[in-house]
Scaffold this active site. Structure first.
Site, mmCIF file in Angstrom:
data_model
loop_
_atom_site.group_PDB
_atom_site.id
_atom_site.type_symbol
_atom_site.label_atom_id
_atom_site.label_comp_id
_atom_site.label_asym_id
_atom_site.label_seq_id
_atom_site.Cartn_x
_atom_site.Cartn_y
_atom_site.Cartn_z
ATOM 1 N N CYS A 186 0.817 -1.212 0.000
ATOM 2 C CA CYS A 186 0.000 0.000 0.000
ATOM 3 C C CYS A 186 0.848 1.257 0.000
ATOM 4 O O CYS A 186 2.050 1.215 0.227
ATOM 5 C CB CYS A 186 -0.888 0.046 1.244
ATOM 6 S SG CYS A 186 -2.011 -1.343 1.387
ATOM 7 N N GLY A 201 -0.519 0.849 -5.021
ATOM 8 C CA GLY A 201 -1.826 0.242 -4.818
ATOM 9 C C GLY A 201 -2.853 0.853 -5.730
ATOM 10 O O GLY A 201 -3.001 2.070 -5.768
ATOM 11 N N ASN A 231 0.365 0.624 5.810
ATOM 12 C CA ASN A 231 1.069 -0.117 4.761
ATOM 13 C C ASN A 231 1.875 -1.216 5.429
ATOM 14 O O ASN A 231 2.700 -0.931 6.283
ATOM 15 C CB ASN A 231 2.004 0.835 3.994
ATOM 16 C CG ASN A 231 2.983 0.102 3.076
ATOM 17 O OD1 ASN A 231 4.118 0.544 2.898
ATOM 18 N ND2 ASN A 231 2.589 -1.006 2.500
ATOM 19 N N GLY A 232 1.621 -2.450 5.057
ATOM 20 C CA GLY A 232 2.395 -3.544 5.643
ATOM 21 C C GLY A 232 1.485 -4.684 6.033
ATOM 22 O O GLY A 232 0.347 -4.779 5.570
ATOM 23 N N TYR A 264 12.085 -3.404 -6.985
ATOM 24 C CA TYR A 264 10.858 -3.312 -7.770
ATOM 25 C C TYR A 264 9.875 -2.269 -7.285
ATOM 26 O O TYR A 264 9.305 -1.539 -8.082
ATOM 27 C CB TYR A 264 10.150 -4.672 -7.773
ATOM 28 C CG TYR A 264 8.773 -4.620 -8.396
ATOM 29 C CD1 TYR A 264 8.624 -4.656 -9.779
ATOM 30 C CD2 TYR A 264 7.631 -4.483 -7.606
ATOM 31 C CE1 TYR A 264 7.368 -4.579 -10.362
ATOM 32 C CE2 TYR A 264 6.372 -4.407 -8.183
ATOM 33 C CZ TYR A 264 6.246 -4.448 -9.552
ATOM 34 O OH TYR A 264 5.010 -4.370 -10.124
HETATM 35 P P1 5GP Z 1 5.646 -13.506 -12.720
HETATM 36 O O1 5GP Z 1 5.044 -13.303 -14.053
HETATM 37 O O2 5GP Z 1 6.940 -14.230 -12.731
HETATM 38 O O3 5GP Z 1 4.668 -14.113 -11.749
HETATM 39 O O4 5GP Z 1 5.909 -12.065 -12.121
HETATM 40 C C1 5GP Z 1 7.056 -11.356 -12.461
HETATM 41 C C2 5GP Z 1 6.693 -9.998 -12.926
HETATM 42 O O5 5GP Z 1 5.862 -9.369 -11.951
HETATM 43 C C3 5GP Z 1 7.897 -9.107 -13.122
HETATM 44 O O6 5GP Z 1 7.769 -8.475 -14.374
HETATM 45 C C4 5GP Z 1 7.833 -8.091 -12.027
HETATM 46 O O7 5GP Z 1 8.142 -6.797 -12.516
HETATM 47 C C5 5GP Z 1 6.422 -8.146 -11.530
HETATM 48 N N1 5GP Z 1 6.382 -8.161 -10.051
HETATM 49 C C6 5GP Z 1 7.272 -8.665 -9.201
HETATM 50 N N2 5GP Z 1 6.880 -8.489 -7.927
HETATM 51 C C7 5GP Z 1 5.718 -7.849 -7.976
HETATM 52 C C8 5GP Z 1 4.827 -7.372 -6.975
HETATM 53 O O8 5GP Z 1 5.033 -7.504 -5.778
HETATM 54 N N3 5GP Z 1 3.724 -6.725 -7.415
HETATM 55 C C9 5GP Z 1 3.483 -6.564 -8.738
HETATM 56 N N4 5GP Z 1 2.398 -5.899 -9.106
HETATM 57 N N5 5GP Z 1 4.293 -7.004 -9.694
HETATM 58 C C10 5GP Z 1 5.396 -7.647 -9.328
HETATM 59 MG MG MG Z 2 7.582 -6.227 -14.494
#
Ligand code: 5GP
Ligand code: MG
Length: 488
Positions: free
Chosen positions: A17, A43, A118-119, A262
C-alpha cells in the site's frame, strides 16, 4: 516450516500500500489526493481520504484509482480542513469490499481517530481472536482494524499513549499514518521494513508537514524532504511542531530490499539512495556477474528499464526498446486468475520486431515470481525473430513468500521455490537464465557482502530468513498473553 501450506491464498491479506498525510495546509484533501496519485504504483485497488476541519472529520473511500475517486472537485470540497490522511490499497486477495478500504475511522471518547496502514501484521489473527472474545465488533477483514480496537480498549488517556500501547502488542511490518483531533502521527515498525518519510510543505513558519511512503509524493505537492522516519520511531506532528518518540528498544534495521528492486518508484529516494541509481548499479553488477555475448540489451518494461540501462552501459552492448508496453492496462499482477494473468501479459507487452529480428537478445527484468511474465516475453521475443534469448534478472531467485507487505503468492507457486536455475531457464524457454547474487545485490546497494548473522536488509523472499515472527508462529507467541491476561 509449514507456513506456506497452512496459509491458503484466501487467508493471506497482502497489504502492499501507499500512505500519505498532511498537517496544516489549505485544502489538505486536495494535497492528499495529489500525494496519493504519485503513490498510485503502490496500490490500485482502492483509495480513501479522511480530513479534519478543526471540528469534524470527513471521509471518502472508493474502489479503483485515485483519479477516478478524487478527480472530482465536488468530492474534494466534501473533505474540508487543513489536515488529512490518505491511503492506496493493493490487496490481491481477501475481500475487496468498501468496508476494507482505508483510512479506517472511529469515534472514541477522546475524539476521532483515523489510521492508514502499509504492511502486514503477522499476529493480527491472534489479536483479532482475542479482541473478538472480549466483545470487539470488527467491521472489516483488514489487519489494520486491530489498531483501532487496541486503541479503543487501551486504559491510557492520551491518543499517543494509546497508540504506543497498541503498537506494543502488534507484531509485523508496518508504516502507519494516523490522525486525531490534536495530531498527525507517523509510525514505522521497529525494524523499519516498510518506508515512511517526513517532508515540509509551505513557507517556513507556516507549520505544514507531510508524511508519505515515498519521496515521489513530496515532489508533486511541492514539499521538501526532511528525513526518513526512523525504524521504531513515532513522529507526532501538532501545532508545537514535530516530536519524536521511540517506545521500542533499538533494533537493527531491516529495510525491505525489494523496495529497491521493484516496488518503489524510480524517482524516489529511499534511505538516502536514489532508487533509479540503485537499479542501474544492480544492472551493472548483473552484467559483471552474468555477462553473455549478445547484440542488444532489452528491458522488460517498465520494471526492468533502469537495470537494463546499467547492464548495457557496463557490458557495452546497445540498449534497445525491443518490447513496448501498453500503459492503458492495469498491472498483470492484480488480475485474479492464472488464466486472465496470461491474457494480461499479452495485453501489456508487444514485441518491437525491427529491434529484435536476427539478434542475440539479453532480456532484463526485475524478478521472476510465478514465471508467467518471463515465459510469455521470451516466446514473444522469439516469435519476433530473435536468434538467441538470454534472460537476466536483477534480483536473486524469489524462493519464499513475503509476509511483510509485498504481494507474493504462496510458496508453491513461486517458480524458484521448486526449480533450479537451469530448470527455470528451460521452463521459460530461454537459452540462458541468470539472477544477480545476494552479495552482488548488497554490493550494488553500497553495502558489504551480506552478513548472515546481521543482514542489513529484509531479504526473506530470497533467503527464507524471516526477521519478524510469521503468522503461524504468532499463535504461540507471548504477545497475545498480555492482551488476554491484562483484563483491561
Ligand atoms: P511472474 O510473471 O513471474 O509471476 O511475475 C514477475 C513480474 O511481476 C515481473 O515483471 C515483475 O516486474 C512483476 N512483479 C514482481 N513483484 C511484484 C509485486 O510484488 N507486485 C506486482 N504488481 N508485480 C510484481
Ligand atoms: Mg515487471
Amino acid at each position: 516450516m509449514t507456513t506456506e501450506t497452512r496459509l491458503g491464498e484466501d487467508d493471506k491479506l497482502h497489504e502492499e500500500c501507499g500512505v500519505f498525510g498532511v498537517w496544516k495546509v489549505p485544502t489538505a484533501a486536495a494535497i492528499t489526493a495529489l500525494g496519493l496519485h504519485a503513490l498510485q504504483h503502490r496500490g490500485q485497488e482502492a483509495t480513501g481520504i479522511v480530513s479534519f476541519d478543526g471540528a469534524r472529520f470527513h471521509q471518502h473511500r472508493g474502489m479503483g484509482l485515485v483519479g477516478d475517486n478524487f478527480g472530482d472537485a465536488k468530492v474534494i470540497d466534501s473533505l474540508p480542513g487543513s489536515v488529512a490522511i490518505g491511503h492506496n490499497r493493493y490487496a490481491t486477495t481477501g475481500d475487496t469490499i468498501l468496508r476494507n478500504v482505508q483510512p479506517l475511522y472511529a469515534d472514541f471518547e477522546f475524539g476521532g481517530f483515523a489510521v492508514a496502514h502499509n504492511g502486514n501484521l503477522t499476529n493480527a489473527h491472534v489479536l483479532r481472536r482475542a479482541l473478538v472474545r472480549r466483545g470487539c465488533l470488527f467491521q472489516s477483514t483488514t489487519d489494520s482494524e486491530v489498531f483501532v480496537h487496541l486503541i479503543a480498549i487501551s486504559l491510557y488517556s492520551t491518543v499517543v499513549d494509546r497508540l504506543i500501547d497498541a503498537l506494543k502488542q502488534v507484531v509485523g511490518a508496518y508504516s502507519l499514518v494516523a490522525l486525531s483531533n490534536e495530531a498527525l502521527m507517523g509510525v514505522r515498525d521497529p525494524l523499519g521494513v516498510r518506508p515512511l518519510i517526513l517532508g515540509r510543505i509551505g513557507n517556513e513558519g507556516t507549520g505544514g508537514w507531510v508524511l508519505a511512503s515515498e519521496t515521489c509524493a513530496l515532489d508533486i505537492v511541492g514539499a521538501d524532504f526532511v528525513r526518513d522516519v526512523e525504524p521504531g520511531e513515532i513522529v507526532v506532528i501538532n501545532d508545537q511542531g514535530v516530536h519524536s518518540i521511540r517506545p521500542f528498544g533499538r533494533a537493527r534495521e531491516r529495510f525491505c530490499v525489494f523496495e529497491y528492486i521493484y516496488f518503489a518508484r524510480p524517482d524516489s529516494i529511499v534511505e538516502g539512495t536514489p532508487v533509479y541509481d540503485a537499479r542501474k548499479r544492480i544492472g551493472a553488477m548483473l552484467a559483471r556477474e552474468a555477462g553473455v555475448p549478445a547484440d542488444v540489451v532489452v528491458p522488460v518494461p517498465d520494471s526492468g528499464v533502469p537495470a537494463a540501462m546499467g547492464y548495457s552501459v557496463e557490458s557495452g552492448i546497445p540498449f534497445e526498446l525491443g518490447i513496448i508496453r501498453n500503459h492503458y492496462v492495469g498491472r498483470t499482477f492484480i488480475e485474479p486468475t492464472d488464466h486472465i494473468r496470461h491474457l494480461g501479459v499479452k495485453l501489456k507487452h508487444s514485441a518491437n520486431r525491427p529491434a529484435l529480428e536476427g539478434k542475440r537478445v539479453i532480456l532484463v527484468d526485475d524478478s521472476i515470481v510465478r514465471g508467467t511474465t518471463s515465459k510469455k516475453i521470451v516466446e514473444m521475443v522469439r516469435q519476433a525473430g530473435a536468434r538467441e534469448v538470454h534472460m537476466r534478472i536483477s534480483s536473486p531467485p524469489t524462493t519464499h513468500s513475503c509476509f511483510y507487505g509485498i504481494d507474493t503468492p504462496e510458496r508453491g507457486k513461486l517458480l524458484a521455490a521448486k526449480h533450479t536455475v537451469e530448470e527455470m531457464a528451460e521452463l521459460i524457454g530461454a537459452d540462458s537464465l541468470a539472477f544477480i547474487s545476494l552479495d552482488g545485490l548488497y554490493q550494488a546497494l553500497g553495502q558489504p557482502n551480506r552478513d548472515p548473522a546481521a543482514p542489513h536488509y529484509c531479504d526473506a523472499c530470497f533467503t527464507g530468513d524471516y526477521p519478524i515472527i510469521l503468522p503461524d508462529q504468532a499463535d504461540n507467541a507471548d504477545k497475545q498473553l498480555s492482551l488476554l491476561a491484562a483484563n483491561h
